[in-house]
Write a protein that holds these residues in place. Structure first.
Motif, mmCIF file in Angstrom:
data_model
loop_
_atom_site.group_PDB
_atom_site.id
_atom_site.type_symbol
_atom_site.label_atom_id
_atom_site.label_comp_id
_atom_site.label_asym_id
_atom_site.label_seq_id
_atom_site.Cartn_x
_atom_site.Cartn_y
_atom_site.Cartn_z
ATOM 1 N N ARG A 1 -20.900 -11.044 -5.634
ATOM 2 C CA ARG A 1 -19.959 -11.056 -6.501
ATOM 3 C C ARG A 1 -19.708 -11.940 -6.568
ATOM 4 N NH1 ARG A 1 -18.362 -5.166 -5.829
ATOM 5 N NH2 ARG A 1 -19.231 -5.314 -3.373
ATOM 6 N N PHE B 1 -34.984 -13.835 -10.532
ATOM 7 C CA PHE B 1 -35.232 -13.526 -9.274
ATOM 8 C C PHE B 1 -37.304 -14.022 -9.855
ATOM 9 C CE2 PHE B 1 -31.942 -11.938 -8.756
ATOM 10 C CZ PHE B 1 -31.929 -11.349 -7.220
ATOM 11 N N TYR C 1 -34.463 -3.835 -14.046
ATOM 12 C CA TYR C 1 -33.701 -2.303 -14.253
ATOM 13 C C TYR C 1 -34.981 -1.745 -14.725
ATOM 14 C CZ TYR C 1 -29.610 -4.450 -12.226
ATOM 15 O OH TYR C 1 -29.234 -5.639 -11.586
ATOM 16 N N GLU D 1 -30.976 -6.681 -4.481
ATOM 17 C CA GLU D 1 -30.533 -8.181 -4.736
ATOM 18 C C GLU D 1 -30.186 -8.385 -6.421
ATOM 19 O OE1 GLU D 1 -33.782 -10.506 -3.088
ATOM 20 O OE2 GLU D 1 -33.323 -9.989 -0.935
ATOM 21 N N ALA D 2 -30.623 -8.131 -7.326
ATOM 22 C CA ALA D 2 -30.306 -8.691 -8.232
ATOM 23 C C ALA D 2 -28.576 -7.352 -8.768
ATOM 24 C CB ALA D 2 -31.246 -7.682 -9.712
ATOM 25 N N SER D 3 -28.885 -5.825 -8.411
ATOM 26 C CA SER D 3 -27.852 -5.424 -8.775
ATOM 27 C C SER D 3 -26.599 -6.380 -8.240
ATOM 28 C CB SER D 3 -28.069 -4.167 -8.108
ATOM 29 O OG SER D 3 -27.475 -3.698 -6.397
ATOM 30 N N ARG D 4 -27.151 -6.678 -6.605
ATOM 31 C CA ARG D 4 -26.003 -7.065 -5.912
ATOM 32 C C ARG D 4 -25.732 -8.365 -6.319
ATOM 33 N NH1 ARG D 4 -27.242 -8.366 0.094
ATOM 34 N NH2 ARG D 4 -24.917 -8.911 0.210
ATOM 35 N N MET D 5 -26.011 -9.336 -7.312
ATOM 36 C CA MET D 5 -25.785 -10.660 -8.279
ATOM 37 C C MET D 5 -25.423 -10.018 -9.377
ATOM 38 S SD MET D 5 -26.721 -13.201 -6.244
ATOM 39 C CE MET D 5 -26.631 -14.171 -7.284
ATOM 40 N N ASP D 6 -25.461 -9.174 -9.648
ATOM 41 C CA ASP D 6 -24.970 -7.847 -10.876
ATOM 42 C C ASP D 6 -23.457 -7.867 -10.788
ATOM 43 O OD1 ASP D 6 -26.319 -9.144 -13.158
ATOM 44 O OD2 ASP D 6 -27.537 -7.263 -13.403
ATOM 45 N N GLY D 7 -23.436 -7.567 -9.193
ATOM 46 C CA GLY D 7 -21.614 -7.345 -9.027
ATOM 47 C C GLY D 7 -21.612 -5.754 -8.606
ATOM 48 N N ALA D 8 -22.937 -4.700 -8.543
ATOM 49 C CA ALA D 8 -22.768 -3.957 -8.438
ATOM 50 C C ALA D 8 -23.524 -3.965 -6.653
ATOM 51 C CB ALA D 8 -24.098 -2.697 -8.595
ATOM 52 N N GLY D 9 -21.961 -2.774 -6.258
ATOM 53 C CA GLY D 9 -22.191 -2.132 -4.849
ATOM 54 C C GLY D 9 -23.125 -1.146 -4.683
ATOM 55 N N ARG E 1 -22.866 2.050 -6.059
ATOM 56 C CA ARG E 1 -23.299 1.426 -7.518
ATOM 57 C C ARG E 1 -24.668 1.831 -7.857
ATOM 58 N NH1 ARG E 1 -18.986 0.145 -11.937
ATOM 59 N NH2 ARG E 1 -20.236 0.864 -13.647
ATOM 60 N N PHE E 2 -25.467 1.399 -6.733
ATOM 61 C CA PHE E 2 -26.405 1.137 -6.538
ATOM 62 C C PHE E 2 -27.370 2.137 -6.402
ATOM 63 C CE2 PHE E 2 -30.235 0.370 -4.503
ATOM 64 C CZ PHE E 2 -30.953 -0.116 -4.727
ATOM 65 N N GLU F 1 -26.613 4.099 -10.056
ATOM 66 C CA GLU F 1 -26.602 4.302 -11.379
ATOM 67 C C GLU F 1 -28.347 3.402 -11.561
ATOM 68 O OE1 GLU F 1 -23.879 1.512 -12.573
ATOM 69 O OE2 GLU F 1 -22.804 3.808 -12.981
#
Lengths: 350, 310
Positions: free
Chosen positions: A73, A81, A87, B198-206, B209-210, B213
């Motif tokens: 981030r 991807f 999601y 990985e997508a959630s990591r790229m979105d900045g979620a720890g 949060r992953f 949410e």
């Protein structure tokens, strides 16, 4: 906008080395495509830039700042991807806006920015749908929208088009290129599809077995492949590669025929490989005769398959019509010949 | 079997009807018995037609076994077990599946082993721990000599004591600490593609949060399936509530309370004729809440166990 610098980047999984000292400077705003067969380390390289894989050795800098130890981030990259990775429980709007939500941006501002992005990717009417209700192409667009909304300095694409059907792939390819022209973010695009690579890239990186074999513009790489691997990998149908022997400093022999290739400065009898693209062969006259084993009709052209010096040899003939001939005489024009050292695989001559 | 022929259809229906009879006939007998008077029920042959005394019997059972209070106890215990289980197992499965840490496989196998040790097997040590939940720590302190050291230094003895007998905590905790739910969650988490994380990591979620949410909303149907299973499991517990609640008036559960309705021959209550009609009425009352839970949640339940859509 940001430059990306890879400095002797290496990656080990246990004892297996996946990338071998890859160095690359990507200037701000450039569209770089990394092309290579599966397992060549191209995805790993991209994931190291993204921060999804640790860097075993070497350095990666984005906008002049070494990011080896930064979380994804904090790197200012957005990634698209291969399987979209949307999601499934969120609507299109929530998917696109999730990064903003995580960043703590107010609902009102989020809504405006989502609307703007949705407009750009042409999904304004689909904001309340779930990913499962979208077609493959639409999902791909959502994935792009999700990457765009953060207005990243770097866009990373991990084979984003390989799950689409052929027609859609061409369309999305053009859209990605247009998007790049408009946003101007530095982009790194990984693919194993050479047409995708040739059409999208400002600069192409051909990777093989964890090494960057050749870096250059698509035209450069097509016209002057620096090694046997690149020569055989780029181009469809592939370049004909025929083993031969050096004779004098500017001639080689194939099955007793002398061919003038231009200066190669190799000793008499050195094993070489002569390469020539199927469309560059001169048809109708010449020392060689191809016994046609099989003909591929492409519509605009025909591919005649046969053998030369026990190797597959393909002739591409544009606008060929009528019955398939049994024998075709051909010659190898000097200007179109590529020469490679058989042992090292490196390009010789110019 | 995809083939459809009249004969096969008839056969499959016959098998289904047999299954239905096996499941349904006992239930029907319970219901019929609960509607008869004491004399009617003790007159052979067994009646299969309902009588007219259902409400009297229900009222009698309710009153005699104090079912109002007991049902509430059972409800508290079952919801707490099911809820605690969901929290515990989702978090442990998250840790095992999504993190790489030393001892990860060891942790996994330790949890796995608890599957082979159901409560009934370890009931004596579990009771000992419940009687004083801090006794293992006391034992550790005793063994390393800390208690004697402390006593000789300060003159005060260390006696850790946390009694869980006759408490909801004691009823619930030992039933929560098993591995079944962890496995259900683990299997589900393993089907989540890495790219989502990985997508959630790229979105900045720890990670938290992953988990909150993305993973939790995705595992909704699993959660409901697990809730249903654990609710039934906890509701039907007999041995453990019997053991840990000596104060049955305040902490007895509905299932154990049924015992009050069937005085055994030669029991201290003295040779009463068992009032089977009242006992069966009590049964009817006690099986109602789980039936409601299953009926309400069954469509999610089935989806959760066969879940392929994510």
């Amino acid at each position: 906008m940001a430059t990306i610098s890879l400095r002797a980047v290496e990656k080990f999984y246990g004892k297996t080395q996946v990338t071998h000292g890859v160095s690359l400077e990507i200037p701000s705003g450039e569209f770089v495509v990394i092309l290579g067969p599966s397992g060549c380390g191209k995805s790993t390289l991209l994931r190291m830039i993204a921060g999804l894989e640790s860097i075993s050795k070497g350095e990666i800098a984005i906008a002049g700042k070494v990011v080896n130890d930064l979380e994804p981030r904090a790197r200012g990259c957005a990634m698209v991807f291969q399987n979209y990775a949307l999601y499934p429980h969120m609507t299109v709007a929530e998917n696109i806006g999730y990064a903003l939500k995580v960043a703590g941006i107010s609902k009102a501002e989020r809504a405006t920015r989502i609307a703007k992005v949705a407009e750009t990717i042409g999904l304004a009417d689909y904001l309340n749908r779930k990913p499962a209700q979208l077609s493959g192409g639409q999902r791909q667009r959502v994935a792009m929208g999700r990457a765009m909304i953060r207005e990243p300095e770097v866009f990373l694409f991990d084979e984003p088009l390989s799950n689409l059907d052929a027609k859609l792939r061409v369309q999305m390819r053009i859209e990605i290129r247009k998007l790049h022209n408009r946003l101007g973010a530095t982009s790194v695009f990984v693919t194993h599809d050479q047409i995708e690579a040739m059409t999208l890239a400002d600069r192409l990186v051909v990777m093989n077995a964890g090494r960057a074999e050749q870096v250059g513009s698509p035209a450069e790489i097509y016209r002057k492949p620096s090694s046997l691997f690149v020569a055989g990998f780029i181009g469809s149908p592939p370049m004909n590669l025929i083993p031969c022997e050096a004779k004098g400093s500017d001639t080689v022999t194939i099955e007793g025929h002398d061919i003038i290739t231009g200066p190669h400065h190799q000793g008499q009898g050195t094993k070489l490989v002569l390469g020539i693209r199927p469309e560059d062969v001169t048809i109708g006259t010449g020392d060689f005769t191809l016994s046609v084993e099989f003909c591929e009709e492409l519509g605009a052209a025909r591919l005649y398959h046969g053998k030369l010096a026990q190797e597959t040899f393909i002739l591409q003939v544009a606008g060929a019509q009528g019955p398939v001939p049994e024998h075709i005489a051909f010659s190898l024009p000097q200007a179109a010949i590529h020469l490679f050292d058989a042992r090292s695989g490196l390009r010789l001559g110019d | 079997m995809i083939e459809k022929t009249p004969l096969l259809n008839a056969l499959t229906h016959a098998i289904l009807l047999c299954g239905l009879a096996v499941a349904f006939v006992p239930m029907w007998l319970v219901f019929v018995a609960a509607t008869l008077t004491l004399t009617e029920i003790n007159t052979p042959p067994i009646s299969i037609i309902p009588g007219s005394h259902l409400w009297e019997n229900l009222a009698e059972a309710w009153h005699r076994a104090d079912l109002g209070a007991k049902l509430i106890n059972s409800l508290i215990m079952s919801v707490a077990v099911a809820g605690g289980k969901i929290i515990l197992s989702s978090v442990t499965a998250f840790g095992i599946v999504f993190f790489r840490f030393p001892g990860r496989m060891l942790a996994f196998w330790l949890i796995f082993i608890t599957l082979m040790l159901p409560l009934e097997v370890r009931i004596v040590p579990t009771y000992a721990v419940a009687a004083n939940a801090l006794s293992p720590y006391q034992a550790i302190l005793d063994t390393i000599g800390f208690t004697t050291l402390w006593a000789s230094l300060t003159g005060a003895t260390i006696a850790l004591d946390w009694n869980l007998l006759n408490s909801y905590t004691g009823l619930v905790l030992p039933l929560v600490a098993t591995a079944t739910g962890t496995f259900l969650y683990r299997q589900f988490f393993l089907t989540i593609p890495d790219e989502l994380f990985e997508a959630s990591r790229m979105d900045g979620a720890g990670p938290v949060r992953f988990f909150r949410e993305i993973l939790i909303p995705l595992s909704n149907t699993n959660m409901i399936a697990l809730f249903t299973i654990m609710f039934l499991y906890a509701w039907n517990q007999y041995l453990w509530p019997l053991l840990i609640t000596t104060d049955r008036v305040h902490f007895g559960t509905a299932v154990t309370a049924l015992r009050a309705l069937i005085p055994a021959m030669g029991d201290s209550t003295g040779g009463d004729v068992p009032n089977w009609n009242v006992a069966m009425a009590g049964c009817l009352i006690v099986i109602t809440p789980p039936l409601i839970v299953v009926a309400a949640l069954q469509r999610f339940f089935i989806r959760g166990l066969i879940a392929t859509d994510k």
